[in-house]
Design a protein around this motif. Structure first.
Motif, short mmCIF file in Angstrom:
data_model
loop_
_atom_site.label_atom_id
_atom_site.label_comp_id
_atom_site.label_asym_id
_atom_site.label_seq_id
_atom_site.Cartn_x
_atom_site.Cartn_y
_atom_site.Cartn_z
N GLN A 5 0.84 -1.18 0.00
CA GLN A 5 0.00 0.00 0.00
C GLN A 5 0.89 1.24 0.00
OE1 GLN A 5 -3.44 -0.01 -0.18
NE2 GLN A 5 -3.15 -2.22 -0.47
N THR A 20 3.53 -0.17 -5.98
CA THR A 20 2.40 0.40 -5.25
C THR A 20 1.58 1.26 -6.21
OG1 THR A 20 1.75 1.65 -3.27
CG2 THR A 20 3.67 2.45 -4.49
N SER A 21 0.52 1.80 -5.75
CA SER A 21 -0.30 2.68 -6.58
C SER A 21 -0.76 3.86 -5.74
CB SER A 21 -1.51 1.94 -7.16
OG SER A 21 -2.32 1.41 -6.14
N ALA A 22 -1.05 4.96 -6.40
CA ALA A 22 -1.48 6.16 -5.69
C ALA A 22 -2.25 7.06 -6.63
CB ALA A 22 -0.27 6.91 -5.12
N SER A 23 -3.13 7.83 -6.05
CA SER A 23 -3.87 8.83 -6.81
C SER A 23 -3.07 10.13 -6.81
CB SER A 23 -5.25 9.07 -6.18
OG SER A 23 -5.92 10.13 -6.83
N ARG A 68 -6.77 8.20 -13.63
CA ARG A 68 -6.78 6.98 -12.82
C ARG A 68 -5.51 6.92 -11.97
NH1 ARG A 68 -7.57 3.20 -17.97
NH2 ARG A 68 -6.29 4.93 -18.78
N ASP A 69 -5.52 6.02 -11.01
CA ASP A 69 -4.36 5.89 -10.14
C ASP A 69 -3.11 5.55 -10.94
OD1 ASP A 69 -6.01 6.38 -8.03
OD2 ASP A 69 -5.86 4.38 -7.14
N GLU A 117 0.59 3.73 -11.24
CA GLU A 117 1.34 2.58 -10.74
C GLU A 117 2.78 3.03 -10.52
OE1 GLU A 117 0.18 -0.33 -9.88
OE2 GLU A 117 -1.87 -0.01 -10.57
N ASP A 151 -1.32 8.15 -15.63
CA ASP A 151 -2.44 7.98 -16.56
C ASP A 151 -2.48 9.16 -17.51
OD1 ASP A 151 -4.74 7.24 -17.85
OD2 ASP A 151 -6.09 7.90 -16.25
N TRP A 169 3.69 16.28 -7.57
CA TRP A 169 3.35 15.21 -6.63
C TRP A 169 4.57 14.34 -6.33
CZ3 TRP A 169 3.51 9.87 -6.94
CH2 TRP A 169 2.89 9.19 -5.88
#
Length: 433
Positions: A143, A177-180, A191-192, A194, A253, A283
Motif C-alpha cells: 500500500q 504500489t499505486s497512488a492517486s 486513474r491511479d 502505478e 495515466d 506530486w
C-alpha cells in the motif's frame, strides 16, 4: 501454483495446446447428427456472429472511431469466431445427447472462446503469462501508506553508483504500489498511477534516485506496463546488476479511461498536458524522496504514450529533457489531421501547430535534450513516422537514436525496447557511469 502462473501465453506448449483444443471444440460445434441443427440452427448462429462482428466493425471503425488507427482485421476475425461459439452452443446443447454430449458442447464452446482470446492476445502480447491474464501480481505490492517516509540521510552524486554502497541486507527486488495523483492544476480525471520503487529506495541512508515517468497506450491503462510491459521484472533485473539501484518509475495515466483519446494536450477532452507537466512532477517531488534535478528525469511511453512522451519533451524540455518514444505516431491524432483540429482544437490549425512535436522540432533547437525512438521492424504503420521524427529531432539538435526491435506494434517490442534502452537511460539520468 507459481509454475502455473508463470506459464507463457506467447510461446511454448500453452498456445499450441489451446489452439488444438479450440480447433477440436470448433469441430464438435460444427458437426452433429441432427439435421435440424446442421441445416438451420448452425447457419443462423454463424450468420448472427458475422452480423454482430460486422456491426461492431462499422461502429468502431467508421462511426465511433475511438482509436486513431484501424484495428487489425485478424482481431475482428477472432472476435467473430468467439461470438460464433457463444451463439451456437445453445442449439448445440439442445442437439446433444446425454450428459456427456452436454458437457462436451460446453467445453467445446469454452475451448473456442479461449483460443480466440489467445490469438487476440498474440497480436498484442498484452498478457505474457497465465498469471498476468488472471490478474496475479508478478511483483511484491504494498500500500502507498507503507512506503517509507523520507530518510534523514541521503546519498547523492553523479553518477550515483560511484558514491553508493548497498547495505548487506538490501532486498533483491523492488516493490510496486499505486497512488492517486491530485490534479491540482489541471483538474484532469486521471486513474491511479502505478509506481515501481527499486530495492535501494528502501535503504537508509537512501540514494536520491532518478525518475522515469511512463505512459501506456490507447486503449490502455497504467497497469499495462506491469503486465505486458514486464516493468517490475525489467527494473528488478537491472537493480540486481547495479547494487539495488534503478530509476523510480511512475506510470501515470495519460488518457483518463481505457478508450479516451485526449491527445496529451490541454483541450475540452481534458488537460493532460498540464497534468503531466505540472501535477505529476509536483506530486513526485512531495510524495517521493527522489533526485530533484530535472536533468535526471525522463519520460517514456508506448504507442499513444510514445507520442505523448515526445510531446512532453518538445513542449516541456525543462521538465523532461530525456525521452523514450516506443512506437509513437508522427503526430497526435484522432485518425486524420482535419478531424483532430476540429474536435480537439476547435478548428484552430495554428493551435495544433503550436504544440505538434514535428512542427516544434522544425522551428526550435533542443541541444540539452536526448531520446531514443524505438519501433518494431515489422511495424509498417508506425515505422515511417518514427524515422521521420528521429530525423527531425536530430536536425533540432537533440542527442537521439533510432532503434528497431524485432516484432510489430506490440508489447513484445515495447517491453524489449525498455529493457534494451534502460542502461542508456540510467547513464543519461545520472544513475550509472
Amino acid at each position: 501454483m507459481d509454475w502455473f502462473d508463470s506459464l507463457s501465453l506467447l510461446d511454448g506448449p500453452v498456445p499450441v495446446i489451446v489452439s488444438v483444443l479450440g480447433a477440436l471444440g470448433g469441430l464438435w460445434l460444427l458437426v452433429s447428427t441432427s439435421q435440424r441443427y446442421s441445416r438451420r440452427a448452425l447457419p443462423i448462429a454463424a450468420t448472427a456472429a458475422v452480423a454482430v462482428t460486422a456491426i461492431g466493425y462499422v461502429v468502431v471503425e467508421k462511426v465511433w472511431r475511438p482509436f486513431p488507427d484501424p484495428i487489425e482485421t485478424s482481431i475482428y476475425v477472432w472476435i467473430g469466431v468467439g461470438l460464433a461459439a457463444l451463439f451456437v452452443v445453445i442449439p448445440r446443447l439442445a442437439a446433444a445427447r446425454g450428459v456427456l454430449g452436454t458437457l462436451a458442447s460446453i467445453l467445446a464452446m469454452v475451448f473456442v472462446v479461449a483460443a480466440s482470446a489467445l490469438h487476440v492476445n498474440l497480436e498484442f502480447d498484452a498478457y505474457p503469462t497465465v498469471g498476468n491474464a488472471l490478474g496475479v501480481e508478478s511483483a511484491a505490492r504494498i500500500q502507498f501508506s507503507e512506503v517509507p517516509a523520507a530518510a534523514a540521510q541521503t546519498v547523492a552524486g553523479t553518477p550515483l553508483d560511484s558514491v553508493w554502497t548497498a547495505p548487506a541486507d538490501l532486498a533483491t527486488a523492488g516493490k510496486v504500489t499505486s497512488a492517486s495523483i491530485p490534479a491540482t492544476a489541471s483538474n484532469f480525471s486521471a486513474r491511479d498511477a502505478e509506481i515501481y520503487l527499486p530495492p535501494a529506495y528502501f535503504a537508509d541512508p537512501r540514494p536520491l534516485l532518478p525518475v522515469l515517468v511512463l505512459l501506456a497506450g490507447q486503449p490502455g491503462a497504467p497497469e499495462d506496463w506491469l503486465n505486458g510491459g514486464r516493468l517490475a521484472e525489467t527494473m528488478d533485473n537491472f537493480a540486481r546488476d547495479h547494487a539495488g539501484l534503478a530509476p523510480v518509475v511512475v506510470v501515470a495515466d495519460g488518457t483518463g479511461s481505457s478508450i479516451a483519446n485526449p491527445l496529451c494536450v490541454d483541450s475540452p477532452q481534458g488537460n493532460v498536458d498540464t497534468y503531466l507537466s505540472r501535477d505529476v512532477p509536483d506530486w513526485i517531488d512531495t510524495a517521493l524522496q527522489v533526485d530533484p534535478n530535472r536533468a535526471h528525469w525522463a519520460i517514456g511511453g508506448l504507442s499513444y504514450g510514445g507520442t505523448c512522451s515526445i510531446q512532453m519533451a518538445t513542449n516541456h524540455p525543462d521538465v523532461y529533457p530525456t525521452f523514450l518514444d516506443l512506437s509513437g505516431q508522427r503526430e497526435p491524432t484522432l485518425g486524420d489531421r482535419d478531424r483532430t483540429v476540429q474536435q480537439i482544437f476547435g478548428g484552430n490549425a495554428a493551435a495544433f501547430t503550436a504544440i505538434n512535436p514535428l512542427d516544434l522540432l522544425k522551428s526550435r533547437q533542443y541541444p540539452a535534450s536526448a531520446g531514443i525512438f524505438v519501433v518494431g521492424s515489422d511495424d509498417k504503420d508506425y515505422k515511417p513516422g518514427q524515422q521521420e521524427m528521429y530525423d527531425a529531432a536530430k536536425a533540432a539538435g537533440m542527442d537521439v537514436q533510432y532503434v528497431e526491435v524485432p516484432g510489430g506494434h506490440s508489447f513484445a517490442v515495447w517491453s524489449e525496447g525498455l529493457r534494451r534502452e534502460l542502461p542508456w537511460l540510467a547513464t543519461r539520468t545520472g544513475l550509472t557511469s
